[in-house]
Design an enzyme around this catalytic site. Sequence first.
Site, PDB file in Angstrom:
ATOM      1  N   ASP A 419      -2.625  -4.730  -7.266  1.00 29.23           N
ATOM      2  CA  ASP A 419      -2.522  -3.544  -6.426  1.00 29.23           C
ATOM      3  C   ASP A 419      -3.560  -3.715  -5.319  1.00 29.23           C
ATOM      4  OD1 ASP A 419      -1.987  -0.879  -5.630  1.00 29.23           O
ATOM      5  OD2 ASP A 419      -3.727  -0.185  -6.755  1.00 29.23           O
ATOM      6  N   THR A 878       1.649  -3.244  -2.903  1.00 25.91           N
ATOM      7  CA  THR A 878       0.947  -2.019  -2.516  1.00 25.91           C
ATOM      8  C   THR A 878       1.906  -0.979  -1.967  1.00 25.91           C
ATOM      9  OG1 THR A 878      -0.754  -1.124  -1.038  1.00 25.91           O
ATOM     10  CG2 THR A 878       0.433  -3.039  -0.250  1.00 25.91           C
ATOM     11  N   GLY A 879       1.503   0.264  -2.058  1.00 26.15           N
ATOM     12  CA  GLY A 879       2.301   1.352  -1.496  1.00 26.15           C
ATOM     13  C   GLY A 879       1.934   1.635  -0.052  1.00 26.15           C
TER      14      GLY A 879
END
Length: 1494
Positions: A419, A878-879
């Site tokens: 992440d 990742t967002g």
Amino acid sequence: MARDREDPGMAKTPKVKRQRKKKTKENKTRTVHANLLYDHAKGEENPNRHYANNKIKTTKYTVLSFLPKNLFEQFHRFANVYFVFIALLNFVPVVNAFQPELALAPVVFILSVTAIKDLWEDYRRHRSDKEINHMDCLVFSRAERRYVEKYWKEVRVGDFIRLRCNEILPADVLLLSTSDPDRLCHIETATLDGETNLKQRQVVRSFFDLDCDFDPLKYNSIIECEKPNNDLNRFRGYIIHRNGRRDALYKENLLLRGCTIRNTEEALGIVIYAGHETKAMLNNNGPRYKRSKLERQMNVDVFWCVIILLVMCLFAAVGHGLWMFQYGDKRPVFDVLSPEGTDLSPIMSAIYLFLTMIIVFQVLIPISLFVSIEIVKICQVYFIHQDMELYDEETDSHLQCRALNITEDLGQMQYIFSDKTGTLTENKMVFRRCTVAGVEYSHDANARRLAMYQEMDSEEEECTSHGGTLPRRDSVASHQSARVVLRSQSTKSHRRTGSRAEAKRASILSKHTAFSSPMEKDITPDPQLLDKVNECSSQMEFMRFHSQPTAQLPSDLADIIDFFIALTICNTVVVSSPNQPRQKVRMRFELKSPVKTIEDFIKRFTPSRLTSGSNSSSSSSLITNRSSNKNCSSMLSSPSAESTLTKLDEEKHHGGLQHAFSPVPPCYDGKAWNVEEGELRYEAESPDEAALVYAARAYKCSLVGRLPDQVTVELPHLGKLSFELLHTLGFDSTRKRMSVVVRHPLTDQITVYTKGADSVIMDLIKPPDTGNSKGKRQKKIISRTQNYLNLYAADGLRTLCIAKKILSKEQYACWLQRHLEAETAIQGREELLFESALRLETNLQLLGATGIEDRLQDGVPETIASLRQAGLQIWVLTGDKQETAVNIAYACKLLDPEEEILTLNADSQEACALLLEESLHYIQAKFLCSSPDQSTKAFHNNFVPFDIYSSSSPSSSSSSHSAPFTVHRLGLVIDGRTLAYALDKSLEDKFLAVARSCRAVLCCRSTPLQKSMVVKLVRNKLKVMTLAIGDGANDVSMIQVADVGVGISGQEGMQAVMASDFALPRFSYLQKLLLVHGHWCYSRLANMILYFFYKNAMFVALIFWYQFYCGFSGSAMIDQWYLIFFNLMFSAFPQLITGTLDKDVSAETLQQLPQLYVNGQNSEEYKPYMFWMNMIDAFYQSLICFFIPYFAYADSDVDLFTWGTPITTLALFTILVHLGIETKTWTWMNWLSICFSIALFFTVALCYNASCPTCYSPSNPYWTMQRLLQDPLFYLLCVITPVAALLPRYFYRACQGTLFPSPVQVGRQLDKLPAETRRNILSLSRVKVGSPLSPEPPFLSLSTPPSTGCSLKDQRSFPGSKTSQGPVSQTEQQGRRRGPTDSERGLSDLYTLVPTEIDTLPYTKEAPQLSEEPQPPQTKDSESLDKSLEASDLSLSGWITSTPLFAQTDGIHLNLPPDGGSHCVRYTRESEEKLKPAAQRTEQETEHSLHVTL
């Protein structure tokens, strides 16, 4: 088991039919009644009797169940069942080989050791349970009519509980009353999710308006709620009162077991879930058990051992049958009759002997191997825990190992999925810059302040500590006194700011307040913006003074003040005061409504927030209050109530509005209010919120108080204003935004303030009407803000948009009514609430945007570089938006400025398929074409370390080529939408073929589900070992899917940690965990397993050779005591010590030479052939150990045991010396264990031979060892035999280590050198690498003269496919733009939005008629490339790469021809270099076109 609502009288005789009808309902809900109503009734009548009590029992066993249950668990292991079967077979007289009782000893010993270990663990759990169950709490007693103390274990569902400040909750309690005037209760959930910031919980709505204290005796409502579940972020239900009124229940009404009450003197509630049905207990899964890769390999070899055993037994059985057959009808003298007194046929003899030989040879299957592996793994975990380098002082947290049985997998990882936010970065948000109304404020002074923090080091730490003691926590001045003079030297913007010293100081100063270090709080305002804020405020004050409407304020100034009001109030931040830590600041302004005639109507419109299953880290509090009911009335009143400010002034009691503007507000509870603004602390639920509130405070727009129905803000010149809070729509991961509905105190308008992700907010902005000047202004603001958002993202900042909307009272009333209907719905509540929120948050007016920096953690770039050198593929999922993620990727060295970047952005499945095809063609054309050009060959050689998975990974159909799979110098960037298409069954193989060819993969805007799908795809398709690392709840699915899951115990709580196998305090610790501990664990266990197989095979083979001399009768020349205990006692300890402590290479060398990690990735220590080599060696050594004593005693008259005992002794010596040859690190414990084993053998032998003259007649072992020790021949054999047996292995090890050393052996040789010499060699080996220091670095010389006819204006690009390369500061970029090259001018047409950014547009689909004829590559460039590539060093030291001296931006443009045109793709590549010597720059050209016919 839930019960339906029934009258107490009907509870006794429920009808069967009725039960059936309601069965469906029973499965979904549970009904909770108050226990007070059933105090005097019999137990059967209490409807809560079926629910779990509050007693916790985490133990597995009871006194009675321990033995059967533990044995049942142990027999799940096939090996244990096998050994018990063998032991029982020995009780059958016709096939037994040993004394039956003796044969049981090893099995009983192994089972006992495991049982004792399990018992000890269970006892520890029992003690912990007892401690928790006997904690005190206050429970209401009907008999005594007061709250009495009871143990936690005595609490039942339906009991009323009284909780005091700082008490821990004993069960899941529904909050019915609090001492807080606002009916709020603050809790700390650190034990559940690790978050130290406070959460607000609210009293159930129907208990708001109680005039007196809550009386449990008067309670007669019934609660209907969902069944117990483990979702911490959801609670649904309703409460039904006697009058039939229903009120909805939310997670904000529920206090969870394990949380701590804070800031609230007293809270009362009713127990809903108790004991094992509480959400905390349902989430407590304990350690996870997985099977490691090594264990799976080992099981295959155990199977081979079984095959070898059966072959040996079959050989012996056939031999025995033939031997019996040769006697024919003559009975041999030694023949024993069958139990019936008849002769046994040769065939039956052979069958019986087959079973006997299985008993004799049972040791071949290593019974003690499984227990030994468990012991070694526990010891390894203990030593990893003890590593102080994996301890984080700042957070006081160690590495946690939650899965005990996969430590060796850490040494075999091939892919890491990480992440970004909170894992690579700190999740410590710092306000950097903003744009308001289309004007950008760069906050240069603030950037310089942040650069200063970077420079803080140990010198400053010393200065501060010598200057005096640390400031007192409670003093206000301490914030000022702790400021340290810092060197003002600018550094790279993404490095972590501040040293550990600063962090420690910050934690002391912040008094445990989350997200409030000086770095985050002390923001330097932009002078230009500060002037505008002051100008705006003074104009508003003037207007207020002269009773002018604020609508006359200029639009740009109105936007600025609205922007800061939104930053201040659009959040769930709780204000507290430092002199009373975590005490809420209370101020209320009496804003009484002028109209009171429709209060009953208003009560139906009690505001509430949108409840949805969001992450705990971003959830917000329920904002409702009884005073909201009154305050709502003015906005829903008749036209006569639509009053101006003056009208309101006249009607307010005590001149409420004047109070609103007065510098000192009226007291809330009769005490004077004189808290300075600088003293306030902010308890934020997320670091983003805290950063924005501190930013607004820097501009004197301070949040000074928050109540459920009101937010108080202090503005410059205007003093304190009170905004009536009508509604809060909390942030959730689906909507990606948060809104508050307030009534503006200056305009009396109902205003919606919204903040959220730019990707969402920009779509909700009202389309500007370009027919008027206001619309044109709005269009300009939107366009400029979008430009600045792109610029912020390119700088790696997190972007948020701020917007507002003004509602009429009728619009709000209409929306509210529908929203409340959605809230009370049981079915499909989430969807209805989402639609309701969408109705409110549309047609917004854009105010501005903010750029917040998320700092990189310490050591992240170095860790990633090191893991890359170790041959690990790193993918970041990742967002975050694409540009932000790309720039963070450059900052942390995930992407290299010298790499080309493939960017995949598609808006349809077909476009995605086309992009993947083009990418594959490009990769094949550039790297895989079989041409005489030597550059390809040199390229492959240069990346030898990366060519490591060809054996284990099947070649993809879409990239079928003869060359082995190689990782190329490419980076891949893909967004969430394209990833969704790429993960489709039809495209996943192509996506994988592209992705596996790239050194780094960056997936942006990816959802938690996509993260886990990517990990699963790579793991299953490529058959590689995967590790996932993350810190938040959104990473849980990815962590659970990977072979090894690592959780970061960071700012986002403990949900990732609870799901993980290992928990780390920081990402940088992953380097040592994998490269050092992972390598050691794998190496130790692999060698130990191989050694076990060798040792057992060698000992069994001795008996096998003897069968040729005893007619395959199953006899043994070794005493059965030695046979049974040889593996269990005499040779067990040394291998445990070696398996726990052996270090093939030192930790320092393993970290300095990450390439040594490849050893584990390729399973170099445990390959299939090694098992067979060990077996062959075992049989050779057994031949030597058997025949040397055989010929030595050939013509003597010694008895069988006098000849067999030396063989046992020689076998022991040989096995121990063999272990010595394989041991890499010798400690005193190794020596001690070997001496102990030999001493134990001789002690047992001497005692046994002295005390057992007629134990097993006719055999007589009496005085055997004593006689042998008097015989010189025995000592001679002890010297000659082990030397002869081990000579081949020693010779092989010596030759291989000298002539063909493996990288690990080279590392071991480095360890033997003096420290200074070793450091010099390692530093030299770094400089030896040719690429960065050679005159022409690779991948820089692929160029031809610039193409001028290629216009990029008329191009069709996939959305958002801009990729910016490298974290280049704005000033550098402007400097470089002064003298643009031709290729830059061509690019500038693409980027009118961001003129200062050097960007490329990968995969631009250009209009073909504008493209120029492609030019063939120049031979001169190819030759220069060959030279530079061949110059690179390919030795072990050549693997070590240094930081590149050049930063270069590369992009690949794929230009598609018109339909029906010639099928060719033109690949264009732009290069831009910096920091290059002038002489070299003149030789370098900037563009390369490669023409390939498909």
